[in-house]
Design a protein around this motif. Structure first.
Motif, PDB file in Angstrom:
ATOM      1  N   ASP A 112       3.190  10.162  -9.685  1.00  0.00           N
ATOM      2  CA  ASP A 112       2.547  10.266 -10.996  1.00  0.00           C
ATOM      3  C   ASP A 112       1.550  11.423 -11.027  1.00  0.00           C
ATOM      4  O   ASP A 112       1.473  12.169 -11.997  1.00  0.00           O
ATOM      5  CB  ASP A 112       1.852   8.948 -11.359  1.00  0.00           C
ATOM      6  N   SER A 113       0.806  11.593  -9.947  1.00  0.00           N
ATOM      7  CA  SER A 113      -0.159  12.688  -9.859  1.00  0.00           C
ATOM      8  C   SER A 113       0.547  14.047  -9.898  1.00  0.00           C
ATOM      9  O   SER A 113       0.108  14.974 -10.592  1.00  0.00           O
ATOM     10  CB  SER A 113      -0.980  12.550  -8.579  1.00  0.00           C
ATOM     11  N   ILE A 151      13.287  16.675  -8.311  1.00  0.00           N
ATOM     12  CA  ILE A 151      14.339  16.617  -7.293  1.00  0.00           C
ATOM     13  C   ILE A 151      14.365  17.843  -6.398  1.00  0.00           C
ATOM     14  O   ILE A 151      14.983  17.819  -5.341  1.00  0.00           O
ATOM     15  CB  ILE A 151      15.743  16.380  -7.898  1.00  0.00           C
ATOM     16  N   SER A 152      13.701  18.921  -6.807  1.00  0.00           N
ATOM     17  CA  SER A 152      13.779  20.136  -6.001  1.00  0.00           C
ATOM     18  C   SER A 152      12.555  20.370  -5.129  1.00  0.00           C
ATOM     19  O   SER A 152      12.630  21.112  -4.154  1.00  0.00           O
ATOM     20  CB  SER A 152      14.001  21.353  -6.904  1.00  0.00           C
ATOM     21  N   ASP A 153      11.440  19.747  -5.449  1.00  0.00           N
ATOM     22  CA  ASP A 153      10.219  19.959  -4.671  1.00  0.00           C
ATOM     23  C   ASP A 153      10.115  18.889  -3.587  1.00  0.00           C
ATOM     24  O   ASP A 153       9.949  17.711  -3.885  1.00  0.00           O
ATOM     25  CB  ASP A 153       8.998  19.903  -5.588  1.00  0.00           C
ATOM     26  N   PRO A 154      10.197  19.280  -2.309  1.00  0.00           N
ATOM     27  CA  PRO A 154      10.153  18.298  -1.218  1.00  0.00           C
ATOM     28  C   PRO A 154       8.859  17.480  -1.201  1.00  0.00           C
ATOM     29  O   PRO A 154       8.848  16.345  -0.749  1.00  0.00           O
ATOM     30  CB  PRO A 154      10.272  19.130   0.058  1.00  0.00           C
ATOM     31  N   GLU A 155       7.778  18.055  -1.727  1.00  0.00           N
ATOM     32  CA  GLU A 155       6.504  17.336  -1.771  1.00  0.00           C
ATOM     33  C   GLU A 155       6.570  16.146  -2.732  1.00  0.00           C
ATOM     34  O   GLU A 155       5.758  15.240  -2.652  1.00  0.00           O
ATOM     35  CB  GLU A 155       5.369  18.280  -2.189  1.00  0.00           C
ATOM     36  N   VAL A 156       7.536  16.160  -3.638  1.00  0.00           N
ATOM     37  CA  VAL A 156       7.718  15.055  -4.582  1.00  0.00           C
ATOM     38  C   VAL A 156       8.931  14.226  -4.192  1.00  0.00           C
ATOM     39  O   VAL A 156       8.911  13.002  -4.287  1.00  0.00           O
ATOM     40  CB  VAL A 156       7.876  15.580  -6.032  1.00  0.00           C
ATOM     41  N   ALA A 157       9.988  14.870  -3.738  1.00  0.00           N
ATOM     42  CA  ALA A 157      11.218  14.161  -3.399  1.00  0.00           C
ATOM     43  C   ALA A 157      11.009  13.192  -2.243  1.00  0.00           C
ATOM     44  O   ALA A 157      11.548  12.082  -2.256  1.00  0.00           O
ATOM     45  CB  ALA A 157      12.330  15.160  -3.062  1.00  0.00           C
ATOM     46  N   GLN A 158      10.207  13.568  -1.256  1.00  0.00           N
ATOM     47  CA  GLN A 158       9.984  12.678  -0.116  1.00  0.00           C
ATOM     48  C   GLN A 158       9.193  11.426  -0.525  1.00  0.00           C
ATOM     49  O   GLN A 158       9.601  10.318  -0.166  1.00  0.00           O
ATOM     50  CB  GLN A 158       9.304  13.418   1.018  1.00  0.00           C
ATOM     51  N   PRO A 159       8.096  11.553  -1.294  1.00  0.00           N
ATOM     52  CA  PRO A 159       7.414  10.327  -1.744  1.00  0.00           C
ATOM     53  C   PRO A 159       8.319   9.454  -2.622  1.00  0.00           C
ATOM     54  O   PRO A 159       8.233   8.238  -2.581  1.00  0.00           O
ATOM     55  CB  PRO A 159       6.207  10.836  -2.534  1.00  0.00           C
ATOM     56  N   TYR A 160       9.203  10.100  -3.397  1.00  0.00           N
ATOM     57  CA  TYR A 160      10.130   9.331  -4.213  1.00  0.00           C
ATOM     58  C   TYR A 160      11.062   8.504  -3.322  1.00  0.00           C
ATOM     59  O   TYR A 160      11.294   7.329  -3.564  1.00  0.00           O
ATOM     60  CB  TYR A 160      10.948  10.244  -5.134  1.00  0.00           C
ATOM     61  N   SER A 161      11.573   9.123  -2.271  1.00  0.00           N
ATOM     62  CA  SER A 161      12.442   8.417  -1.341  1.00  0.00           C
ATOM     63  C   SER A 161      11.706   7.241  -0.695  1.00  0.00           C
ATOM     64  O   SER A 161      12.247   6.133  -0.608  1.00  0.00           O
ATOM     65  CB  SER A 161      12.940   9.380  -0.259  1.00  0.00           C
ATOM     66  N   ILE A 162      10.487   7.484  -0.263  1.00  0.00           N
ATOM     67  CA  ILE A 162       9.689   6.420   0.348  1.00  0.00           C
ATOM     68  C   ILE A 162       9.408   5.314  -0.669  1.00  0.00           C
ATOM     69  O   ILE A 162       9.494   4.131  -0.345  1.00  0.00           O
ATOM     70  CB  ILE A 162       8.385   6.986   0.937  1.00  0.00           C
ATOM     71  N   MET A 163       9.114   5.695  -1.912  1.00  0.00           N
ATOM     72  CA  MET A 163       8.862   4.709  -2.958  1.00  0.00           C
ATOM     73  C   MET A 163      10.080   3.806  -3.142  1.00  0.00           C
ATOM     74  O   MET A 163       9.956   2.585  -3.200  1.00  0.00           O
ATOM     75  CB  MET A 163       8.522   5.391  -4.284  1.00  0.00           C
ATOM     76  N   GLU A 164      11.261   4.405  -3.216  1.00  0.00           N
ATOM     77  CA  GLU A 164      12.479   3.625  -3.421  1.00  0.00           C
ATOM     78  C   GLU A 164      12.763   2.704  -2.238  1.00  0.00           C
ATOM     79  O   GLU A 164      13.147   1.554  -2.411  1.00  0.00           O
ATOM     80  CB  GLU A 164      13.666   4.555  -3.687  1.00  0.00           C
ATOM     81  N   GLN A 165      12.564   3.200  -1.023  1.00  0.00           N
ATOM     82  CA  GLN A 165      12.805   2.382   0.165  1.00  0.00           C
ATOM     83  C   GLN A 165      11.784   1.246   0.268  1.00  0.00           C
ATOM     84  O   GLN A 165      12.142   0.111   0.599  1.00  0.00           O
ATOM     85  CB  GLN A 165      12.740   3.250   1.420  1.00  0.00           C
ATOM     86  N   SER A 166      10.537   1.554  -0.024  1.00  0.00           N
ATOM     87  CA  SER A 166       9.492   0.538   0.026  1.00  0.00           C
ATOM     88  C   SER A 166       9.717  -0.512  -1.069  1.00  0.00           C
ATOM     89  O   SER A 166       9.525  -1.708  -0.849  1.00  0.00           O
ATOM     90  CB  SER A 166       8.119   1.197  -0.129  1.00  0.00           C
ATOM     91  N   LYS A 167      10.149  -0.044  -2.218  1.00  0.00           N
ATOM     92  CA  LYS A 167      10.471  -0.954  -3.331  1.00  0.00           C
ATOM     93  C   LYS A 167      11.571  -1.930  -2.908  1.00  0.00           C
ATOM     94  O   LYS A 167      11.459  -3.140  -3.111  1.00  0.00           O
ATOM     95  CB  LYS A 167      10.912  -0.139  -4.547  1.00  0.00           C
ATOM     96  N   ALA A 168      12.621  -1.407  -2.288  1.00  0.00           N
ATOM     97  CA  ALA A 168      13.727  -2.256  -1.813  1.00  0.00           C
ATOM     98  C   ALA A 168      13.237  -3.235  -0.751  1.00  0.00           C
ATOM     99  O   ALA A 168      13.644  -4.405  -0.731  1.00  0.00           O
ATOM    100  CB  ALA A 168      14.861  -1.396  -1.273  1.00  0.00           C
ATOM    101  N   THR A 183       0.834  -1.209   0.000  1.00  0.00           N
ATOM    102  CA  THR A 183       0.000   0.000   0.000  1.00  0.00           C
ATOM    103  C   THR A 183       0.862   1.250   0.000  1.00  0.00           C
ATOM    104  O   THR A 183       0.581   2.211  -0.727  1.00  0.00           O
ATOM    105  CB  THR A 183      -0.947  -0.002   1.218  1.00  0.00           C
ATOM    106  N   ILE A 184       1.916   1.247   0.803  1.00  0.00           N
ATOM    107  CA  ILE A 184       2.829   2.394   0.850  1.00  0.00           C
ATOM    108  C   ILE A 184       3.477   2.594  -0.518  1.00  0.00           C
ATOM    109  O   ILE A 184       3.567   3.716  -1.024  1.00  0.00           O
ATOM    110  CB  ILE A 184       3.890   2.215   1.953  1.00  0.00           C
ATOM    111  N   TYR A 185       3.900   1.511  -1.144  1.00  0.00           N
ATOM    112  CA  TYR A 185       4.526   1.602  -2.462  1.00  0.00           C
ATOM    113  C   TYR A 185       3.532   2.145  -3.484  1.00  0.00           C
ATOM    114  O   TYR A 185       3.839   3.079  -4.226  1.00  0.00           O
ATOM    115  CB  TYR A 185       5.065   0.226  -2.879  1.00  0.00           C
ATOM    116  N   LYS A 186       2.318   1.581  -3.510  1.00  0.00           N
ATOM    117  CA  LYS A 186       1.293   2.056  -4.454  1.00  0.00           C
ATOM    118  C   LYS A 186       0.974   3.526  -4.236  1.00  0.00           C
ATOM    119  O   LYS A 186       0.858   4.286  -5.195  1.00  0.00           O
ATOM    120  CB  LYS A 186      -0.010   1.249  -4.296  1.00  0.00           C
ATOM    121  N   SER A 187       0.850   3.929  -2.993  1.00  0.00           N
ATOM    122  CA  SER A 187       0.507   5.321  -2.677  1.00  0.00           C
ATOM    123  C   SER A 187       1.605   6.284  -3.116  1.00  0.00           C
ATOM    124  O   SER A 187       1.316   7.354  -3.653  1.00  0.00           O
ATOM    125  CB  SER A 187       0.258   5.485  -1.186  1.00  0.00           C
ATOM    126  N   SER A 188       2.848   5.917  -2.872  1.00  0.00           N
ATOM    127  CA  SER A 188       3.942   6.819  -3.249  1.00  0.00           C
ATOM    128  C   SER A 188       4.074   6.912  -4.766  1.00  0.00           C
ATOM    129  O   SER A 188       4.307   8.000  -5.301  1.00  0.00           O
ATOM    130  CB  SER A 188       5.260   6.409  -2.586  1.00  0.00           C
TER     131      SER A 188
END
Length: 149
Positions: free
Chosen positions: A51-52, A74-91, A41-46
């Motif tokens: 994408d949104s 990479i510069s907008d924290p509202e996008v960079a943080q979900p990206y980080s979570i997506m990568e960690q959840s993916k791993a 769920t965390i991965y899907k949400s991020s």
């Protein structure tokens, strides 16, 4: 009345237990191997959030180049943080034998923006450093807000 009290107790237990979600009390993500449906769920949400955000940015900037999209991501924290979570959840999912692509795949636009060859190794390093800085800064802001409360 009993249901209201029971609801409050359940909410308190859920919010104070780090096993309830894959975020610790400081708001940092961690891999919760004992609850893979939550990780999915965390991965899907991020992925959906990224994408949104990309689609929203493109609706305001329809002629944006891949470089502009990359800079935005990479510069907008509202996008960079979900990206980080997506990568960690993916791993996390991969380390537990779950294929993230079987759950959901990021949009082809997102994959294009990060796979574009003109960004090269230096850009990857810059992105990694920027992303880490954003996450650390966001965590410090969250901690200072919590201390004021």
């Amino acid at each position: 009345m009993k249901f209201a009290i029971l609801g409050c107790v359940m909410l308190l237990v859920a919010s104070s237990s780090p096993a309830w979600a894959a975020f610790d009390t400081d708001g940092n993500y961690y891999c919760n191997s004992s609850n893979l449906p939550l990780e999915e769920t965390i991965y899907k949400s991020s992925v959906a959030k990224i994408d949104s955000d990309l689609n929203s940015y493109l609706s305001l900037n329809p002629s944006a180049t891949d470089q502009e999209l990359h800079s935005y991501l990479i510069s907008d924290p509202e996008v960079a943080q979900p990206y980080s979570i997506m990568e960690q959840s993916k791993a996390c999912l991969q380390s537990n034998g779950v294929s993230p692509n079987a759950i959901v795949s990021p949009s082809s636009l997102f994959l294009e923006v990060f796979a574009a060859p003109e960004f090269g190794i230096v850009s990857g390093l810059v992105f990694g450093i920027t992303l880490a800085s954003v996450v650390v800064l966001q965590n410090k802001i969250n901690k200072s807000i919590l201390l004021k409360i």
